[in-house]
Design an enzyme around this catalytic site. Structure first.
Site, PDB file in Angstrom:
ATOM      1  N   LEU A   1       0.831  -1.209   0.000  1.00  0.00           N
ATOM      2  CA  LEU A   1       0.000   0.000   0.000  1.00  0.00           C
ATOM      3  C   LEU A   1       0.860   1.252   0.000  1.00  0.00           C
ATOM      4  CD1 LEU A   1      -2.590  -1.022   2.742  1.00  0.00           C
ATOM      5  CD2 LEU A   1      -3.036  -0.849   0.303  1.00  0.00           C
TER       6      LEU A   1
ATOM      7  N   GLU B   1       5.066   2.915   1.444  1.00  0.00           N
ATOM      8  CA  GLU B   1       6.301   2.689   2.176  1.00  0.00           C
ATOM      9  C   GLU B   1       6.548   3.830   3.148  1.00  0.00           C
ATOM     10  OE1 GLU B   1       9.533   1.648  -0.300  1.00  0.00           O
ATOM     11  OE2 GLU B   1      10.909   1.360   1.383  1.00  0.00           O
TER      12      GLU B   1
ATOM     13  N   GLY C   1       8.896   5.265   6.713  1.00  0.00           N
ATOM     14  CA  GLY C   1      10.292   5.339   7.119  1.00  0.00           C
ATOM     15  C   GLY C   1      10.811   4.039   7.703  1.00  0.00           C
TER      16      GLY C   1
ATOM     17  N   VAL D   1       4.091  -1.079   3.989  1.00  0.00           N
ATOM     18  CA  VAL D   1       2.747  -1.394   4.466  1.00  0.00           C
ATOM     19  C   VAL D   1       2.021  -2.229   3.410  1.00  0.00           C
ATOM     20  CG1 VAL D   1       0.563  -0.438   5.294  1.00  0.00           C
ATOM     21  CG2 VAL D   1       2.691   0.784   5.741  1.00  0.00           C
TER      22      VAL D   1
ATOM     23  N   LYS E   1       1.993  -3.246   8.542  1.00  0.00           N
ATOM     24  CA  LYS E   1       3.281  -2.571   8.370  1.00  0.00           C
ATOM     25  C   LYS E   1       4.392  -3.530   8.794  1.00  0.00           C
ATOM     26  CE  LYS E   1       4.133   1.813  10.051  1.00  0.00           C
ATOM     27  NZ  LYS E   1       4.457   2.704  11.186  1.00  0.00           N
TER      28      LYS E   1
ATOM     29  N   ASP F   1       4.686  14.062  15.211  1.00  0.00           N
ATOM     30  CA  ASP F   1       4.834  14.014  13.760  1.00  0.00           C
ATOM     31  C   ASP F   1       3.486  14.191  13.074  1.00  0.00           C
ATOM     32  OD1 ASP F   1       6.352  13.952  11.463  1.00  0.00           O
ATOM     33  OD2 ASP F   1       6.510  11.769  11.383  1.00  0.00           O
TER      34      ASP F   1
END
Ligand SMILES: *[C@@H]1O[C@H](CO)[C@@H](O)[C@H](O)[C@H]1NC(C)=O
Ligand SMILES: *[C@@H]1O[C@H](CO)[C@@H](O)[C@H](O)[C@H]1NC(C)=O
Length: 376
Positions: free
Chosen positions: A75, A77, A79, A83, A97, A194
């Site tokens: 689905l 990518e 860090g 996924v 993930k 984040d």
């Protein structure tokens, strides 16, 4: 004084402790079916309850392989790994993930996220379905969010319809409720660290949920030690004050949320070196100085918004992104601000609706159900 406790008392205490340990070990299996712990143990059982919850959600690597049909559909990518799409029990869709092995930072990220997500539950936070931790195979299994993320929707890539202004406000409100929960709803309180438009995921009904808690940090109030040496976050969204001081607080999330609000309004890139002003806050201030709000708004909205609502949202976004954290509102204030924006927008819609007598169902925006999340 401490040394004069009779030896017999020490022996008794030790025996009691040993017995308690043995009791707990024996009783563990009966808890697995979700039976509450026995009253005697309940005062000290939060840790064992947690570990039972974790066992329930633990999957083997072969289960993960089966779930994702041998990692067939990626689905995206992140860090820390790729996924994949998967099915739980062949029906419930999940996002898996898979963390890249070896990196110790990846493992820290993994542990942090598992522990945190098993502790927090809120309708506006992406929930963890399970995880896998088997001989170096690490995976996190989340609920599947079929409408990807906010950034994806704003980008206009793929043929998805443009998000209406009222929908954007509702998404912002959802995300704000999720953040408020992290800040004041859970103990100890938590800073996401984040917040960005790619971490605001959207489900089938376009309900927004905050994702990627890998960098989150929980801290107790009054604890002076949450000054970290490593400043983490994403350029453009990173609170300049936190960057300068290393001092982490909820207000850093508020800053990042302000940047997301500006993206929702303008659909501009957060940092664009080819613009008069590279950073989105500077650019918005620069264009606003020349007076015209229409120039900063996302052109794909085609002016279809209530200007009072838009002005309010803009003010709110800029106050969130204030360089000084003391001047920023807290998330509860952000939420009431966003509700005002929605009310104003809905009022305008209903007036418009009265004018065009052929009212469509689409116009009735029931945001009340989303304002009060049921699962806290
Ligand atoms: C999967 O199915 C089994 C049997 O039907 C059931 O016991 C289990 O709870 C299901 N798991 C989930 C996560 O839905
Ligand atoms: C948010 O700010 C308002 C106004 O300053 C204050 O009354 C409220 O207690 C604050 N909420 C939190 C959770 O800090």
């Amino acid at each position: 004084m401490i040394f004069v406790i009779p030896a017999s008392a020490v022996v008794i205490i030790l025996v009691v402790l040993v017995l308690m340990c043995m009791c707990r070990k024996k009783k563990t299996p009966t808890h697995i079916e979700g039976v509450p712990p026995s009253p005697i143990l309940s005062t000290s059982s939060s840790i064992s309850e947690e570990s039972i919850k974790m066992k329930k959600k633990k999957f083997t690597y072969s289960e993960v392989t089966k779930m994702t049909n041998n990692f067939q559909t990626a689905l995206g990518e992140g860090g820390f790994g790729i996924v994949y799409h998967g099915y739980l029990n062949g029906s419930e869709e999940v996002a898996v993930k898979v963390l890249s092995q070896s990196s110790s930072q990846g493992y820290k990220h993994f542990k942090a996220e598992v522990e945190l997500l098993l502790r927090v539950h809120h309708i506006n936070l992406v929930s963890l379905v399970g995880y896998c931790d088997e001989r170096g195979h690490l995976a996190l299994i989340y609920e599947y969010m079929s409408n990807v993320d906010l950034k994806h929707h704003l980008s206009g890539k793929h043929d998805i319809s443009v998000l209406k202004w009222s929908t954007r406000l509702r998404i912002a409100l959802d995300a704000a409720l999720g953040l408020e929960y992290l800040h004041i709803g859970c103990r100890p309180s938590m800073v996401h660290r984040d917040v960005k438009s790619t971490n605001i995921l959207l489900d089938q009904q376009l309900t927004a949920k905050i994702a990627d808690f890998g960098l989150s940090r929980s801290f107790q109030l009054g604890d002076e030690s949450h000054i970290s040496t490593v400043v983490a976050g994403t350029p453009g969204y990173l609170d300049p004050e936190y960057y300068r001081t290393g001092r982490l607080a909820e207000m850093s999330d508020v800053y990042s949320f302000g940047i997301v609000l500006l993206e929702i309004l303008t659909n501009q890139r957060v940092i664009d070196q080819n613009r008069e002003k590279p950073h989105i806050t500077e650019w918005v201030a620069f264009v606003l100085n020349r007076g015209d709000i229409a120039r900063i708004m996302d052109p794909s909205l085609r002016g279809d918004y209530d200007s009072t609502s838009v002005w309010k949202a803009l003010e709110l976004a800029m106050s969130c992104a204030n360089p000084s954290s003391q001047r920023r509102p807290n998330m509860s204030q952000v939420i009431s601000g966003l509700k005002e924006c929605l009310t104003s927008e809905n009022l305008m819609r209903s007036k418009k609706q009265d004018v065009d007598s052929d009212s469509s169902l689409e116009m009735t925006i029931n945001f009340d159900t989303n304002v009060f999340p049921s699962a806290r």
